[in-house]
Structure formats: structure tokens, C-alpha cells
Design a protein around this motif. Sequence first.
Motif, mmCIF file in Angstrom:
data_model
loop_
_atom_site.group_PDB
_atom_site.id
_atom_site.type_symbol
_atom_site.label_atom_id
_atom_site.label_comp_id
_atom_site.label_asym_id
_atom_site.label_seq_id
_atom_site.Cartn_x
_atom_site.Cartn_y
_atom_site.Cartn_z
ATOM 1 N N PRO A 64 3.555 5.929 14.448
ATOM 2 C CA PRO A 64 3.277 4.690 15.187
ATOM 3 C C PRO A 64 4.018 4.600 16.520
ATOM 4 N N VAL A 65 3.446 3.802 17.413
ATOM 5 C CA VAL A 65 4.061 3.607 18.723
ATOM 6 C C VAL A 65 5.329 2.768 18.594
ATOM 7 N N ARG A 66 6.289 3.079 19.456
ATOM 8 C CA ARG A 66 7.511 2.272 19.514
ATOM 9 C C ARG A 66 7.622 1.571 20.858
ATOM 10 N N TRP A 97 -5.546 -15.848 30.876
ATOM 11 C CA TRP A 97 -6.743 -15.799 30.036
ATOM 12 C C TRP A 97 -7.706 -14.711 30.477
ATOM 13 N N ASN A 98 -7.832 -14.495 31.772
ATOM 14 C CA ASN A 98 -8.844 -13.582 32.273
ATOM 15 C C ASN A 98 -8.442 -12.111 32.189
ATOM 16 N N LEU A 99 -7.198 -11.786 32.489
ATOM 17 C CA LEU A 99 -6.794 -10.380 32.525
ATOM 18 C C LEU A 99 -5.703 -10.036 31.510
ATOM 19 N N VAL A 100 -4.653 -10.839 31.456
ATOM 20 C CA VAL A 100 -3.545 -10.543 30.539
ATOM 21 C C VAL A 100 -4.034 -10.522 29.091
ATOM 22 N N SER A 101 -4.995 -11.370 28.769
ATOM 23 C CA SER A 101 -5.509 -11.404 27.392
ATOM 24 C C SER A 101 -6.065 -10.048 26.951
ATOM 25 N N HIS A 102 -6.662 -9.304 27.879
ATOM 26 C CA HIS A 102 -7.175 -7.971 27.544
ATOM 27 C C HIS A 102 -6.027 -7.025 27.172
ATOM 28 N N GLU A 103 -4.948 -7.097 27.925
ATOM 29 C CA GLU A 103 -3.808 -6.226 27.657
ATOM 30 C C GLU A 103 -3.125 -6.612 26.339
ATOM 31 N N VAL A 104 -3.034 -7.916 26.077
ATOM 32 C CA VAL A 104 -2.463 -8.379 24.805
ATOM 33 C C VAL A 104 -3.313 -7.862 23.641
ATOM 34 N N SER A 105 -4.612 -7.886 23.811
ATOM 35 C CA SER A 105 -5.515 -7.370 22.779
ATOM 36 C C SER A 105 -5.257 -5.882 22.528
ATOM 37 N N LEU A 106 -5.076 -5.117 23.592
ATOM 38 C CA LEU A 106 -4.750 -3.690 23.441
ATOM 39 C C LEU A 106 -3.418 -3.507 22.720
ATOM 40 N N ALA A 107 -2.422 -4.320 23.080
ATOM 41 C CA ALA A 107 -1.110 -4.216 22.434
ATOM 42 C C ALA A 107 -1.223 -4.481 20.938
ATOM 43 N N ILE A 108 -1.936 -5.518 20.567
ATOM 44 C CA ILE A 108 -2.115 -5.843 19.150
ATOM 45 C C ILE A 108 -2.799 -4.690 18.421
ATOM 46 N N ALA A 109 -3.804 -4.088 19.058
ATOM 47 C CA ALA A 109 -4.504 -2.952 18.441
ATOM 48 C C ALA A 109 -3.575 -1.749 18.287
ATOM 49 N N LEU A 110 -2.755 -1.468 19.291
ATOM 50 C CA LEU A 110 -1.885 -0.293 19.237
ATOM 51 C C LEU A 110 -0.711 -0.469 18.279
ATOM 52 N N GLY A 125 -0.709 -2.608 15.743
ATOM 53 C CA GLY A 125 -1.212 -2.922 14.419
ATOM 54 C C GLY A 125 -0.824 -4.290 13.904
ATOM 55 N N GLY A 126 -0.581 -5.222 14.786
ATOM 56 C CA GLY A 126 -0.247 -6.571 14.348
ATOM 57 C C GLY A 126 0.188 -7.454 15.489
ATOM 58 N N HIS A 127 0.506 -8.658 15.121
ATOM 59 C CA HIS A 127 0.885 -9.722 16.044
ATOM 60 C C HIS A 127 2.316 -9.517 16.528
ATOM 61 N N PRO A 128 2.604 -9.742 17.830
ATOM 62 C CA PRO A 128 3.994 -9.633 18.277
ATOM 63 C C PRO A 128 4.867 -10.740 17.696
ATOM 64 N N CYS A 129 6.144 -10.433 17.488
ATOM 65 C CA CYS A 129 7.107 -11.440 17.016
ATOM 66 C C CYS A 129 7.408 -12.446 18.115
ATOM 67 N N SER A 130 7.418 -11.966 19.362
ATOM 68 C CA SER A 130 7.648 -12.858 20.502
ATOM 69 C C SER A 130 7.005 -12.265 21.741
ATOM 70 N N THR A 131 6.673 -13.145 22.673
ATOM 71 C CA THR A 131 6.126 -12.728 23.960
ATOM 72 C C THR A 131 6.791 -13.574 25.026
ATOM 73 N N GLU A 169 -9.454 -11.002 15.665
ATOM 74 C CA GLU A 169 -8.807 -10.356 16.809
ATOM 75 C C GLU A 169 -8.658 -11.334 17.962
ATOM 76 N N GLY A 170 -9.710 -12.079 18.250
ATOM 77 C CA GLY A 170 -9.660 -13.071 19.323
ATOM 78 C C GLY A 170 -8.655 -14.167 19.037
ATOM 79 N N CYS A 171 -8.577 -14.602 17.793
ATOM 80 C CA CYS A 171 -7.601 -15.639 17.416
ATOM 81 C C CYS A 171 -6.173 -15.151 17.609
ATOM 82 N N ARG A 172 -5.926 -13.878 17.292
ATOM 83 C CA ARG A 172 -4.571 -13.330 17.484
ATOM 84 C C ARG A 172 -4.187 -13.318 18.957
ATOM 85 N N VAL A 173 -5.142 -12.989 19.822
ATOM 86 C CA VAL A 173 -4.874 -12.987 21.259
ATOM 87 C C VAL A 173 -4.577 -14.408 21.732
ATOM 88 N N VAL A 174 -5.367 -15.374 21.287
ATOM 89 C CA VAL A 174 -5.136 -16.774 21.668
ATOM 90 C C VAL A 174 -3.752 -17.226 21.196
#
Length: 181
Positions: free
Chosen positions: A17-19, A37-50, A52-58, A158-163
Motif C-alpha cells: 500500500p501507498v504511504r 468543489w470543482n477541482l480539489v474534489s477530483h484529487e480527494v477522490s483519487l486519494a480515497i481510491a489510492l 483505500g479509505g477516508h482520511p482521518c483529517s484534511t 464514493e461521492g459521499c466520501r468526497v463530500v
Amino acid sequence: LFHPVLERIQQAIREDPVRYVVMHWAKWGTFTDDLLWNLVSHEVSLAIALFGGHPCSTTIISEHGTLTPRDIVSLVCRFDGGRECAIHVNRCARSANKHLTAVTRQGRMFDWDRDTLAIFAANGDLVDTYHAQEEPLAVEVKAFLNALRTGSSSSGEEGCRVVEVVEPLHVRRETPMGLRP
């Protein structure tokens, strides 16, 4: 989430896994829409996919306005086990570039630039390169048509996790510039 390079990375990190991931997206435009919402959300979605879960903090590290109150933003998503993702988005760049570097627990590195992935061993030797042959939109349309044919659908999780990650950034936002949602 439908990019062939992302799929290749996800296959490779199943056992390692990625660290750490760093993402940089530079482009010009979309000034009428909120940057988070327009651009950062895409990157957050990629982070969640890579990861494998929701971040503890952002946390937003910095944000700057040029043509709008928020055109350049840097943030960090922290995941369990001390893993993290740094995201930088700049919509005031004259030349477009989207780049991602991921480092695994064993030290392997994946360097994604546009449609090309370079894979490096922990010692820095180039192991493999992969160039996506299929456009991400074509892959997404195929998945959509397949869902229509089979009757399967996305639950929207997936969309709910990004929101859940992006929405609090608006609420907590208070910077030296005095920006508010």
C-alpha cells in the motif's frame, strides 16, 4: 477514477500500500466554480481510491486568490498509519499539467504524468513504463453502459466520501486573507 493509469497503480499497490502521495494539478480556468468543489474534489477522490479509505483529517495548508478569492490551494489529507497525501491545485497556470507521485511502504514509486506511468523500484531503478491507450472518458462511458445493461448501479458512496472531506474545508476555512465560505 476511470483512468487506466489509476487502475494500473491500484493493481500494483494491493500487496504494497501507498504511504505517501503528492498530486499537482495546474490549469487555466473554471473561475466561475468553487475551486474545492470543482477541482480539489477530483484529487480527494483519487486519494480515497489510492489509500483505500477516508482520511482521518484534511487541512488546507495555504490558499491564494488571484482572479477569484481562491485560485490556488494546497492541502494535506492524513490517513491511518501515518500515511498522507499532499494536494496542490492551481487554476491560474498558463500551461496545463496533472501529475501524481505515489510511494509505497516498501519504497516503490509510481510517477503518473498525463497518460504515462513510470514505475520505480525502491532503489530508484526504472522497472516499467505504461502508457494508457484508452481515454478515461471512454472507460467511464463503457462502465456506465455496462451498468445500464446489467442493472447494476453505484451506491453513491464514493461521492459521499468526497463530500465528507471537502464540505468541512468550507466550514473551517478562516485564513489570513479572511476568506469565508
